[in-house]
Motif scaffolding. Sequence first.
Motif, short mmCIF file in Angstrom:
data_model
loop_
_atom_site.label_atom_id
_atom_site.label_comp_id
_atom_site.label_asym_id
_atom_site.label_seq_id
_atom_site.Cartn_x
_atom_site.Cartn_y
_atom_site.Cartn_z
N VAL A 7 -4.20 -15.02 -24.54
CA VAL A 7 -5.39 -15.32 -23.72
C VAL A 7 -6.18 -14.05 -23.45
O VAL A 7 -7.41 -14.03 -23.53
CB VAL A 7 -4.98 -16.00 -22.40
N ASP A 8 -5.46 -12.98 -23.12
CA ASP A 8 -6.13 -11.71 -22.84
C ASP A 8 -6.85 -11.19 -24.08
O ASP A 8 -7.94 -10.61 -23.98
CB ASP A 8 -5.09 -10.69 -22.37
N SER A 9 -6.26 -11.41 -25.26
CA SER A 9 -6.90 -10.99 -26.51
C SER A 9 -8.18 -11.78 -26.75
O SER A 9 -9.20 -11.23 -27.17
CB SER A 9 -5.93 -11.19 -27.67
N TRP A 10 -8.14 -13.10 -26.50
CA TRP A 10 -9.35 -13.92 -26.64
C TRP A 10 -10.45 -13.42 -25.71
O TRP A 10 -11.61 -13.31 -26.10
CB TRP A 10 -9.03 -15.38 -26.30
N LYS A 11 -10.05 -13.12 -24.49
CA LYS A 11 -11.02 -12.67 -23.48
C LYS A 11 -11.72 -11.39 -23.92
O LYS A 11 -12.95 -11.26 -23.81
CB LYS A 11 -10.32 -12.45 -22.14
N ARG A 12 -10.94 -10.44 -24.42
CA ARG A 12 -11.52 -9.15 -24.82
C ARG A 12 -12.31 -9.25 -26.12
O ARG A 12 -13.39 -8.69 -26.25
CB ARG A 12 -10.41 -8.10 -24.96
N ARG A 13 -11.77 -10.00 -27.09
CA ARG A 13 -12.43 -10.10 -28.40
C ARG A 13 -13.76 -10.86 -28.31
O ARG A 13 -14.74 -10.49 -28.95
CB ARG A 13 -11.49 -10.77 -29.39
N GLU A 14 -13.78 -11.92 -27.51
CA GLU A 14 -15.00 -12.73 -27.38
C GLU A 14 -15.89 -12.28 -26.21
O GLU A 14 -16.94 -12.87 -25.98
CB GLU A 14 -14.62 -14.20 -27.20
N LYS A 15 -15.43 -11.25 -25.49
CA LYS A 15 -16.22 -10.66 -24.40
C LYS A 15 -16.65 -11.72 -23.38
O LYS A 15 -17.83 -11.89 -23.07
CB LYS A 15 -17.46 -9.94 -24.96
N TRP A 16 -15.65 -12.42 -22.84
CA TRP A 16 -15.95 -13.48 -21.87
C TRP A 16 -16.65 -12.93 -20.64
O TRP A 16 -17.51 -13.59 -20.06
CB TRP A 16 -14.65 -14.17 -21.45
N ASP A 17 -16.30 -11.72 -20.23
CA ASP A 17 -16.91 -11.15 -19.02
C ASP A 17 -18.39 -10.82 -19.21
O ASP A 17 -19.14 -10.73 -18.24
CB ASP A 17 -16.16 -9.87 -18.61
N ASP A 18 -18.80 -10.62 -20.46
CA ASP A 18 -20.19 -10.24 -20.73
C ASP A 18 -21.10 -11.44 -20.96
O ASP A 18 -22.32 -11.27 -21.13
CB ASP A 18 -20.25 -9.33 -21.96
N ALA A 19 -20.54 -12.63 -20.99
CA ALA A 19 -21.34 -13.82 -21.27
C ALA A 19 -22.35 -14.06 -20.15
O ALA A 19 -22.00 -14.00 -18.96
CB ALA A 19 -20.44 -15.04 -21.42
N PRO A 20 -23.62 -14.31 -20.48
CA PRO A 20 -24.63 -14.58 -19.44
C PRO A 20 -24.33 -15.89 -18.72
O PRO A 20 -23.64 -16.78 -19.25
CB PRO A 20 -25.93 -14.68 -20.24
N VAL A 21 -24.83 -15.99 -17.51
CA VAL A 21 -24.59 -17.18 -16.69
C VAL A 21 -25.07 -18.44 -17.39
O VAL A 21 -24.41 -19.49 -17.36
CB VAL A 21 -25.29 -17.03 -15.32
N ALA A 22 -26.23 -18.35 -18.05
CA ALA A 22 -26.79 -19.53 -18.72
C ALA A 22 -25.83 -20.07 -19.78
O ALA A 22 -25.68 -21.28 -19.94
CB ALA A 22 -28.13 -19.18 -19.35
N LEU A 23 -25.16 -19.17 -20.50
CA LEU A 23 -24.22 -19.60 -21.53
C LEU A 23 -23.00 -20.27 -20.91
O LEU A 23 -22.50 -21.27 -21.43
CB LEU A 23 -23.79 -18.39 -22.37
N ARG A 24 -22.54 -19.76 -19.78
CA ARG A 24 -21.38 -20.34 -19.11
C ARG A 24 -21.71 -21.75 -18.61
O ARG A 24 -20.91 -22.68 -18.75
CB ARG A 24 -20.95 -19.45 -17.94
N VAL A 25 -22.90 -21.88 -18.02
CA VAL A 25 -23.32 -23.20 -17.53
C VAL A 25 -23.51 -24.16 -18.70
O VAL A 25 -23.10 -25.33 -18.64
CB VAL A 25 -24.63 -23.07 -16.73
#
Length: 229
Positions: free
Chosen positions: A38-56
Amino acid sequence: MSTKTVDLNIRNQARQKYWQGYAVAEISRQLEVPYATVDSWKRREKWDDAPVALRVESAIDIRLCQLINKTEKTERDFNEIELLTKSLERTARIRRYEAGGTEADLNPKIRKRNQGKQQKTGKNFLPEQAVKELNKAFKSSLFPYQRVWLEARDNNRIRNILKSRQIGATWYFAREAAMDAIANGTNQIFLSASKAQAHVFRQYILQFVKDVTGVELRGDPITLSFCNS
């Protein structure tokens, strides 16, 4: 269902849970996936950098799929589908704006208004009042012999003029051509000993229109857009 598809579905679930505020350790426990994965997915796909619009947008997409896949839908389901679809369109506009778009990407009414304005004005647009000012300026600036040339135009297709040098013939015929193009929409072609000399007519037209109306005509050839007086 292939292993790759299962892995993708689990990864999407993990990403959505992370965006909902779940910690990596909790996601790992709920989905029964190793913490390191899970941590690898988070770092590789840059979940923290995703804009709010994309998350919504991702959350809306998941909910839409759930509703659409229901065999029997209630009126409430259809209303929610309509609402979510509109929200999805809104988030798509926000993402275009964040990617370097304009305010028109956020508000379709602005885009429609701008398009209407562009269609109305067009390139090298001369409004009715500007046409009147040009016509007045043209006629009031003529010398008596130039007025004779203008009057002769109405009754003669060809005007043979015997004249001295430097009496403003190029200046006059440039303005006459401009007014003819505006009044009748006819093309104006200038023949001279060289292209540079022919462009003297063009320069006189540009200066005339700019001095009277403030409009800077552009293009070569110049294409006018105007309202007839």
